[in-house]
Design a protein around this motif. Structure first.
Motif, mmCIF file in Angstrom:
data_model
loop_
_atom_site.group_PDB
_atom_site.id
_atom_site.type_symbol
_atom_site.label_atom_id
_atom_site.label_comp_id
_atom_site.label_asym_id
_atom_site.label_seq_id
_atom_site.Cartn_x
_atom_site.Cartn_y
_atom_site.Cartn_z
ATOM 1 N N GLN A 1 1.120 -1.023 -0.082
ATOM 2 C CA GLN A 1 0.048 -0.127 0.014
ATOM 3 C C GLN A 1 0.917 1.065 -0.107
ATOM 4 O O GLN A 1 2.048 1.182 0.726
ATOM 5 C CB GLN A 1 -0.962 -0.074 1.141
ATOM 6 C CG GLN A 1 -1.987 -0.970 1.140
ATOM 7 C CD GLN A 1 -2.794 -0.983 2.493
ATOM 8 O OE1 GLN A 1 -2.508 -1.698 3.448
ATOM 9 N NE2 GLN A 1 -4.148 -0.385 2.268
ATOM 10 N N CYS B 1 -12.001 -4.955 2.170
ATOM 11 C CA CYS B 1 -11.382 -4.123 2.775
ATOM 12 C C CYS B 1 -11.051 -2.583 2.344
ATOM 13 O O CYS B 1 -10.506 -2.638 1.120
ATOM 14 C CB CYS B 1 -10.164 -4.687 3.390
ATOM 15 S SG CYS B 1 -10.422 -6.308 4.143
ATOM 16 N N GLY B 2 -11.348 -1.536 3.045
ATOM 17 C CA GLY B 2 -10.811 -0.286 2.515
ATOM 18 C C GLY B 2 -9.508 0.048 2.705
ATOM 19 O O GLY B 2 -8.726 -0.766 3.449
ATOM 20 N N PRO B 3 -9.149 1.044 2.332
ATOM 21 C CA PRO B 3 -7.367 1.566 2.372
ATOM 22 C C PRO B 3 -6.976 1.982 3.868
ATOM 23 O O PRO B 3 -5.693 2.102 4.172
ATOM 24 C CB PRO B 3 -7.109 2.579 1.356
ATOM 25 C CG PRO B 3 -8.621 3.161 1.095
ATOM 26 C CD PRO B 3 -9.508 2.058 1.475
ATOM 27 N N ARG C 1 -5.602 0.373 -1.884
ATOM 28 C CA ARG C 1 -5.994 -0.662 -1.193
ATOM 29 C C ARG C 1 -5.014 -1.947 -1.226
ATOM 30 O O ARG C 1 -4.207 -1.963 -1.838
ATOM 31 C CB ARG C 1 -7.390 -1.370 -1.867
ATOM 32 C CG ARG C 1 -8.505 -0.322 -1.822
ATOM 33 C CD ARG C 1 -9.774 -0.805 -2.591
ATOM 34 N NE ARG C 1 -11.162 -0.019 -2.418
ATOM 35 C CZ ARG C 1 -11.975 0.001 -1.492
ATOM 36 N NH1 ARG C 1 -11.715 -0.827 -0.614
ATOM 37 N NH2 ARG C 1 -12.630 0.967 -1.423
#
Length: 745
Positions: free
Chosen positions: A304, A682-684, A690
């Motif tokens: 990320q 799942c969000g960042p 992400r």
């Protein structure tokens, strides 16, 4: 002496301390701030209409001790809007408890401070320049840094409110800082006898709390925020009788809407704080010939990234800090010509990676208590930085005293964006809906009632009288709380006749009711639990089979020896009969209530995965399943083995292991396509990207000839293309995204 002058002196001193071979070089102190920079921008990954692309904030880097690295660097970015609101929690991020510049707070008398007149058009730049000249000139005696009772310096503003600083009485030690009064880029020294950081929790931070002006905002933004923070609705009669007041009220309403946009923006661009020692790499893209402005790209080990934009210089100073950090190694880029310097890349060197036994952030978060919960709410009652709250709950849990307040947010009964007034109106609306549902049940015809009694009520009546009888909330004969639980379950069956009632639902409702202690609120929290979470008690075979498929794949990936034993047992072993109760009843029969509820909260937090309960299952097998493989237990013996472990396992140990397994899973460079869903929702969080690992096809797919995720057997699927709009931020930003897609850091 102005604060800007103090910071420039500290910058010069710190530069000497950090430069190898200088006469004043010495080891940095734990908590020492070695770099600070104002007006570093974050560009929201999801632009909001009506808001500028730039979201400026304050960035600093400080030292902390680290067992593996010796010393590590903590980088923190705090948005200006948080500093303007004098948020002490945000200020703590950039002046840690171990910092040598922190001081014990002192009590002081607050004095009235006259409002500062707004500058006339064209005078704003002149006023700022005047303050800068006063700070840099010889007239340093106009605002001295005097010693207070605690020994820390007291910083006063040079050239304060109207009349060249003599317009009104100032609070002792107060400071009203503009962007120009803080050095554009500085490395801060640690000599606490002569310098105090503008963000210490001491005389200066206390002054920040008393000052009526904003910090690090231009005059226009300061006026907007001051007016919106003090905005209140005027009475109708006043609006009708005073036309000018109507215009003023409309103007304030517009500014109030602008402030709400800022709050919404902070949900996307909140406080960013990372331990650089845990990162994978750092990359600097320069946008000017002198290599002072550009972008800093931080890449985590999970691939990320976060982009911080230096539009007003300072990037070269940060590069020097990285070059002098012994755990940071500069690497040569193949695509860069030797005669140009448009980019620098640093790799983080760790003697050993964090232990696989624990998550690297384990023990960094305390239980969410009343004071910590209130710090997550703004003055309107909205939750700020929802991701940060969920992370705190994931690691630290919730104090039982406030579960009734926090659980409705986790179960999506309340929106984190809702204000206190909106939530109260929502409760009244949902209470009326609940009464309508109950009335439908009570007004059934005799035929309908007989059918409902046979399919639902008979089972509910048997279950509720034996659910959580050891809990004081349900203990005793003719307990009205038992009847309330019964009504909630019967009404849910009326609301959702397809689901109806199945055994085990009472085990989920009972803890909700004992904590929320309101029939209507508990009902809607239970609806949220059943509708909006994967961690549920479901009678549908397809839901259970999907969960077991994920669990089998996780075991094959993370516990291959145990998976091999299951394979040898054949179809019976792969059915995982021993863990059906774990999933259906959410571990409530495996652990004491206090530990089981702690697991519920960790799952409801949805931190980094929506399937954390499956990692808890794997953790139980890792910690307590060794006898199964060593003794080669059969299917029935394996079921008996894990059944006998109920109430004899350590819930805290299992949770720590589950968090560690999740951390290991997210470090995998590739995952099988069968586990793709474990991370796709799942969000960042605080990152700009992400978590999207490479995906390998694990075999044939029934409904298609090829892998639905684009992969082939043994080969990773192609990288996803950039999202729309990524290429609109300039060539340097495009390079950043291309670099991410091609090399994945």
């Amino acid at each position: 002496m102005s604060l800007g002058r103090l910071l420039r002196r500290a910058s010069s001193k710190a530069s000497d301390l950090l430069t190898p071979g200088s006469g004043g070089s010495r080891a940095a102190l734990d908590g020492e701030i070695i770099f600070s920079k104002n007006n570093v921008c974050v560009h929201p990954t999801e632009p909001l209409p009506g808001l500028a692309e730039h979201h400026p904030g304050y960035l600093c880097v400080h030292m902390e001790k680290d067992e593996a690295l010796g010393t590590t660097l903590i980088l923190t970015w705090v948005p200006n809007s948080r500093i303007q609101r004098q948020d002490e929690e945000a200020l703590r991020y950039i002046t840690p408890e171990s910092s040598p510049v922190r001081r014990a707070p002192r009590r002081r008398t607050r004095h009235a401070r006259p409002p500062r007149p707004a500058p006339a058009p064209g005078e704003e730049e002149e006023g700022e320049g005047e303050r800068e000249r006063e700070g840099d000139g010889d007239g340093e005696g106009e605002a001295e840094a005097g010693e207070g009772q605690s020994g820390g310096p007291v910083v006063q503003e040079a050239g304060g409110g109207g009349g060249g600083g003599g317009g009104g009485a100032e609070d002792e030690g107060s400071c009203d800082l503009s962007a120009d009064e803080v050095s554009r880029d500085s490395t801060l020294g640690s000599d606490s006898d002569t310098f105090s950081s503008p963000f210490c929790l001491s005389p200066v931070s206390e002054a920040l709390g008393e000052s009526s002006g904003s910090v690090f905002l231009d005059n226009e933004s300061r006026e907007m925020c001051d007016e919106s923070m003090t905005h209140s609705a005027s009475s109708a009669s006043s609006l009708d009788s005073h036309a000018p007041c109507l215009e003023n009220s409309q103007s304030q309403s517009v500014r109030w809407e602008e402030q709400q946009k800022v709050l919404a923006l902070e949900q996307l661009c909140g406080v960013f704080r990372v331990d650089l020692g845990h990162m994978r790499s750092l990359r600097l893209f320069f946008s000017d010939e002198v290599c002072t402005s550009g972008q800093l790209v931080i890449a985590s080990r999970e691939s990320q990234y976060k982009i911080l934009h230096f539009h007003h210089g300072g990037l070269d100073k940060l590069a020097e800090v990285f070059q002098q950090w012994k755990s940071c190694r500069e690497t040569q880029l193949k695509e860069q010509a030797s005669d140009e310097k448009t980019c620098m890349q640093f790799s983080i060197r760790r003697p050993t990676l964090p232990s696989a036994e624990t998550h690297p952030e384990e023990r960094l978060y305390r239980r969410l208590d009343v004071s910590a919960w209130l710090r997550h709410l703004n003055h309107c009652g909205q939750v700020e930085e929802e991701y940060k709250l969920r992370k705190a709950i994931f690691f630290g849990g919730i104090d039982p005293a406030i579960r009734g307040e926090v659980w409705p947010f986790l179960l999506r009964y309340y929106s984190c964006d809702s204000t206190s007034e909106e939530r109260e109106a929502w409760r009244l609306q949902k209470r009326a809906e609940y009464q309508e549902i109950q009335q439908r049940r009570l007004s059934m015809s005799p035929e309908q009632h007989n059918e409902f009694w046979r399919k639902v009520q008979f089972t509910v009546d048997k279950d509720v009288v034996r659910t959580d009888r050891s809990n004081n909330y349900f203990r005793g004969d003719n307990n009205p709380n038992v009847e309330t639980m019964r009504c909630i379950l019967l009404n849910y069956a009326v609301l959702n006749p397809e689901m109806g009632y199945c055994q085990g639902m009472s085990d989920l409702v009972a803890p909700l009711l004992s904590e929320v202690q309101d029939e209507s609120d508990t009902f809607w929290c239970f609806v949220g639990l059943m509708q909006n979470t994967i961690f549920i008690s479901s009678p549908r075979d397809e839901d259970m089979e999907r969960q077991l498929m994920y669990l089998r794949e996780l075991l094959r990936l993370m516990q291959p020896r145990f998976h091999q034993h299951l394979t040898q047992l054949g179809e019976d072993g792969l059915q995982l009969l021993f863990c059906h109760r774990w999933v259906l009843l959410c571990f409530k029969r495996e652990f004491p209530d206090a530990e089981a509820l702690r697991m519920w909260e960790a799952c409801w937090a949805h931190y980094q995965t929506d399937y954390f309960h499956l990692f808890i299952c794997v953790a139980i097998i890792v910690l307590y399943g060794e006898d199964v493989t060593e003794q080669q237990l059969a299917t029935d013996q394996m079921l008996l083995h894990f059944s006998n472990l109920a109430m004899h396992m350590s819930g805290e140990l299992v949770l720590r292991k589950a968090r560690s397994l999740l951390y290991q899973f997210r470090l995998l460079p590739r995952i099988p396509c069968s586990l793709h869903d474990l991370c796709k929702l799942c969000g960042p969080g605080m990152w700009d990207s992400r978590y999207i690992p490479a995906v390998e096809c694990c075999g044939e797919h029934a409904d298609s000839q090829s892998c639905p995720y684009g992969g082939t057997a043994g080969e990773p699927s192609p990288r996803p293309p950039p999202t729309p709009g990524e290429g609109k931020k300039g060539s340097k930003t495009r390079d950043i995204f291309n670099f991410r897609l091609e090399l994945r850091f």
